[in-house]
Motif scaffolding. Structure first.
Motif, PDB file in Angstrom:
ATOM      1  N   LEU A  63       0.823  -1.210   0.000  1.00 62.99           N
ATOM      2  CA  LEU A  63       0.000   0.000   0.000  1.00 62.99           C
ATOM      3  C   LEU A  63       0.863   1.269   0.000  1.00 62.99           C
ATOM      4  O   LEU A  63       0.512   2.277  -0.625  1.00 62.99           O
ATOM      5  CB  LEU A  63      -0.922  -0.002   1.219  1.00 62.99           C
ATOM      6  CG  LEU A  63      -2.061  -1.036   1.209  1.00 62.99           C
ATOM      7  CD1 LEU A  63      -2.799  -1.029   2.544  1.00 62.99           C
ATOM      8  CD2 LEU A  63      -3.037  -0.747   0.069  1.00 62.99           C
ATOM      9  N   LYS A  64       1.987   1.217   0.684  1.00 65.21           N
ATOM     10  CA  LYS A  64       2.823   2.421   0.830  1.00 65.21           C
ATOM     11  C   LYS A  64       3.860   2.574  -0.271  1.00 65.21           C
ATOM     12  O   LYS A  64       4.333   3.696  -0.529  1.00 65.21           O
ATOM     13  CB  LYS A  64       3.529   2.391   2.187  1.00 65.21           C
ATOM     14  CG  LYS A  64       2.580   2.485   3.372  1.00 65.21           C
ATOM     15  CD  LYS A  64       3.334   2.445   4.692  1.00 65.21           C
ATOM     16  CE  LYS A  64       2.387   2.580   5.887  1.00 65.21           C
ATOM     17  NZ  LYS A  64       3.113   2.529   7.171  1.00 65.21           N
ATOM     18  N   LEU A  65       4.214   1.461  -0.907  1.00 63.21           N
ATOM     19  CA  LEU A  65       5.319   1.484  -1.864  1.00 63.21           C
ATOM     20  C   LEU A  65       5.137   2.498  -3.004  1.00 63.21           C
ATOM     21  O   LEU A  65       6.087   3.231  -3.348  1.00 63.21           O
ATOM     22  CB  LEU A  65       5.522   0.074  -2.443  1.00 63.21           C
ATOM     23  CG  LEU A  65       6.833  -0.161  -3.200  1.00 63.21           C
ATOM     24  CD1 LEU A  65       8.029   0.083  -2.282  1.00 63.21           C
ATOM     25  CD2 LEU A  65       6.864  -1.590  -3.749  1.00 63.21           C
ATOM     26  N   PRO A  66       3.938   2.612  -3.615  1.00 58.36           N
ATOM     27  CA  PRO A  66       3.790   3.575  -4.740  1.00 58.36           C
ATOM     28  C   PRO A  66       4.079   5.014  -4.357  1.00 58.36           C
ATOM     29  O   PRO A  66       4.411   5.831  -5.227  1.00 58.36           O
ATOM     30  CB  PRO A  66       2.319   3.391  -5.150  1.00 58.36           C
ATOM     31  CG  PRO A  66       1.956   2.024  -4.679  1.00 58.36           C
ATOM     32  CD  PRO A  66       2.705   1.836  -3.396  1.00 58.36           C
ATOM     33  N   PHE A  67       3.970   5.330  -3.070  1.00 56.79           N
ATOM     34  CA  PHE A  67       4.168   6.721  -2.650  1.00 56.79           C
ATOM     35  C   PHE A  67       5.636   7.057  -2.397  1.00 56.79           C
ATOM     36  O   PHE A  67       5.988   8.231  -2.252  1.00 56.79           O
ATOM     37  CB  PHE A  67       3.373   7.000  -1.371  1.00 56.79           C
ATOM     38  CG  PHE A  67       1.886   6.820  -1.545  1.00 56.79           C
ATOM     39  CD1 PHE A  67       1.120   7.801  -2.151  1.00 56.79           C
ATOM     40  CD2 PHE A  67       1.256   5.654  -1.121  1.00 56.79           C
ATOM     41  CE1 PHE A  67      -0.244   7.640  -2.319  1.00 56.79           C
ATOM     42  CE2 PHE A  67      -0.106   5.480  -1.275  1.00 56.79           C
ATOM     43  CZ  PHE A  67      -0.862   6.471  -1.883  1.00 56.79           C
ATOM     44  N   VAL A  68       6.488   6.032  -2.328  1.00 57.13           N
ATOM     45  CA  VAL A  68       7.891   6.292  -1.991  1.00 57.13           C
ATOM     46  C   VAL A  68       8.871   5.741  -3.024  1.00 57.13           C
ATOM     47  O   VAL A  68      10.073   6.020  -2.959  1.00 57.13           O
ATOM     48  CB  VAL A  68       8.235   5.694  -0.611  1.00 57.13           C
ATOM     49  CG1 VAL A  68       7.421   6.357   0.477  1.00 57.13           C
ATOM     50  CG2 VAL A  68       8.021   4.175  -0.603  1.00 57.13           C
ATOM     51  N   TRP A  69       8.367   4.972  -3.997  1.00 58.12           N
ATOM     52  CA  TRP A  69       9.299   4.343  -4.943  1.00 58.12           C
ATOM     53  C   TRP A  69       8.589   4.142  -6.272  1.00 58.12           C
ATOM     54  O   TRP A  69       7.455   3.634  -6.312  1.00 58.12           O
ATOM     55  CB  TRP A  69       9.767   3.002  -4.379  1.00 58.12           C
ATOM     56  CG  TRP A  69      10.938   2.389  -5.096  1.00 58.12           C
ATOM     57  CD1 TRP A  69      11.763   2.976  -5.989  1.00 58.12           C
ATOM     58  CD2 TRP A  69      11.388   1.034  -4.955  1.00 58.12           C
ATOM     59  NE1 TRP A  69      12.721   2.105  -6.427  1.00 58.12           N
ATOM     60  CE2 TRP A  69      12.523   0.897  -5.802  1.00 58.12           C
ATOM     61  CE3 TRP A  69      10.970  -0.050  -4.210  1.00 58.12           C
ATOM     62  CZ2 TRP A  69      13.216  -0.310  -5.916  1.00 58.12           C
ATOM     63  CZ3 TRP A  69      11.665  -1.236  -4.318  1.00 58.12           C
ATOM     64  CH2 TRP A  69      12.783  -1.371  -5.157  1.00 58.12           C
ATOM     65  N   ALA A  70       9.238   4.543  -7.363  1.00 57.41           N
ATOM     66  CA  ALA A  70       8.670   4.393  -8.697  1.00 57.41           C
ATOM     67  C   ALA A  70       9.741   3.888  -9.644  1.00 57.41           C
ATOM     68  O   ALA A  70      10.936   3.884  -9.329  1.00 57.41           O
ATOM     69  CB  ALA A  70       8.105   5.726  -9.182  1.00 57.41           C
TER      70      ALA A  70
END
Length: 275
Positions: A45-52
């Protein structure tokens, strides 16, 4: 899994506390899988907001696969708990019936053999005595009644052995699933419902003991891939591989950490997962 005859000695060797310990260990594994799955879900859930980027996309794919595996592990571990509790209840009931049969054998001075057969010891009946004829008839009636009791106990134990062994075989197979697609969902659901039904019947809550169904269509090779060193490293960090699956022991008498069993010549049950 073929139905196997259970002897008096084998039923006497059943240790209900071993089934309880095995169920508790599988409950611990289910809890560990749940905690790890929830952690993975939180990361997803959090990954898209901190890593692309491409690396992030690959990480999400790997984490999604891991999430599926942990979900399967949780459900199948819960099914193992229900199955082992069912086995404990079923063997306890069979043992109670056997104890009653053995008490009758002692009180009526009859011989109950390990196979479940019954014989009347030699009696010194006086010839041409009406009382002796009546005593002989009573001995035969007692022997017939004892045979019925013993047969019921051993037959029920064989049912418990067959059905719990079959369910544990399915569960052992299912922990190899890695993709939670429709086919795997169906297989896992069948395992979970089968374990619950078995527990309901053997605990005395009701239901009918039906013949084991055909094996599910899913398999450990269905749409799966071999785990890589990277996969194992991730799971080890979460304590999943590090914890390891519960070890197996004999399913009939001492499933202290049992997953599944299979019959082999000379040794009725042998571990599918080694210590």
């Amino acid at each position: 899994m073929e139905r196997q005859h259970i002897t008096v000695g084998e039923l006497e060797d059943v240790r209900p506390e071993s089934w309880s310990r095995a169920a508790a260990e599988w409950g611990d594994l289910a809890a560990a899988a749940t905690d790890a799955r929830d952690h993975v879900q939180n990361v997803l859930l959090k990954l898209p907001f901190v890593w692309a980027g491409p690396a992030a996309m690959m990480a999400r794919i790997q984490l999604s696969l891991l999430h599926d595996e942990l979900t399967i592990a949780h459900r199948e571990s819960k099914a193992a708990v229900a199955t082992l509790e069912a086995g404990k209840s079923g063997f306890e009931l069979a043992r109670t019936w056997l104890d009653e049969a053995q008490e009758m054998a002692r009180s009526k001075d009859l011989t109950l053999h390990d196979s479940g057969g019954v014989t009347i010891p030699e009696r010194d009946y006086p010839p041409n005595d009406l009382d002796s004829a009546g005593a002989a008839r009573q001995d035969q009636e007692n022997a017939d009644s004892l045979l019925t009791r013993a047969t019921a106990a051993l037959s029920y134990a064989a049912d418990v052995n067959e059905h719990t062994g079959y369910e544990l075989e399915r569960i052992k197979k299912a922990v190899a699933y890695t993709v939670l697609d429709d086919q795997t969902e169906s297989a896992v659901k069948a395992d979970t419902e089968g374990a619950k039904n078995l527990n309901r019947v053997f605990s005395g809550a009701g239901g009918v003991l039906l013949p084991p169904p055909a094996p599910d269509e899913g398999s450990g090779d269905y749409n799966t891939r071999e785990a890589t060193d990277e996969d194992r490293a991730v799971k080890n960090k979460m304590g999943f591989f590090a914890m390891g699956p519960p070890r197996c022991s004999a399913a009939l008498s001492r499933p202290s950490t049992c997953c599944t069993t299979s019959p082999t010549p000379g040794n009725r049950w042998t571990s599918m997962w080694t210590h």
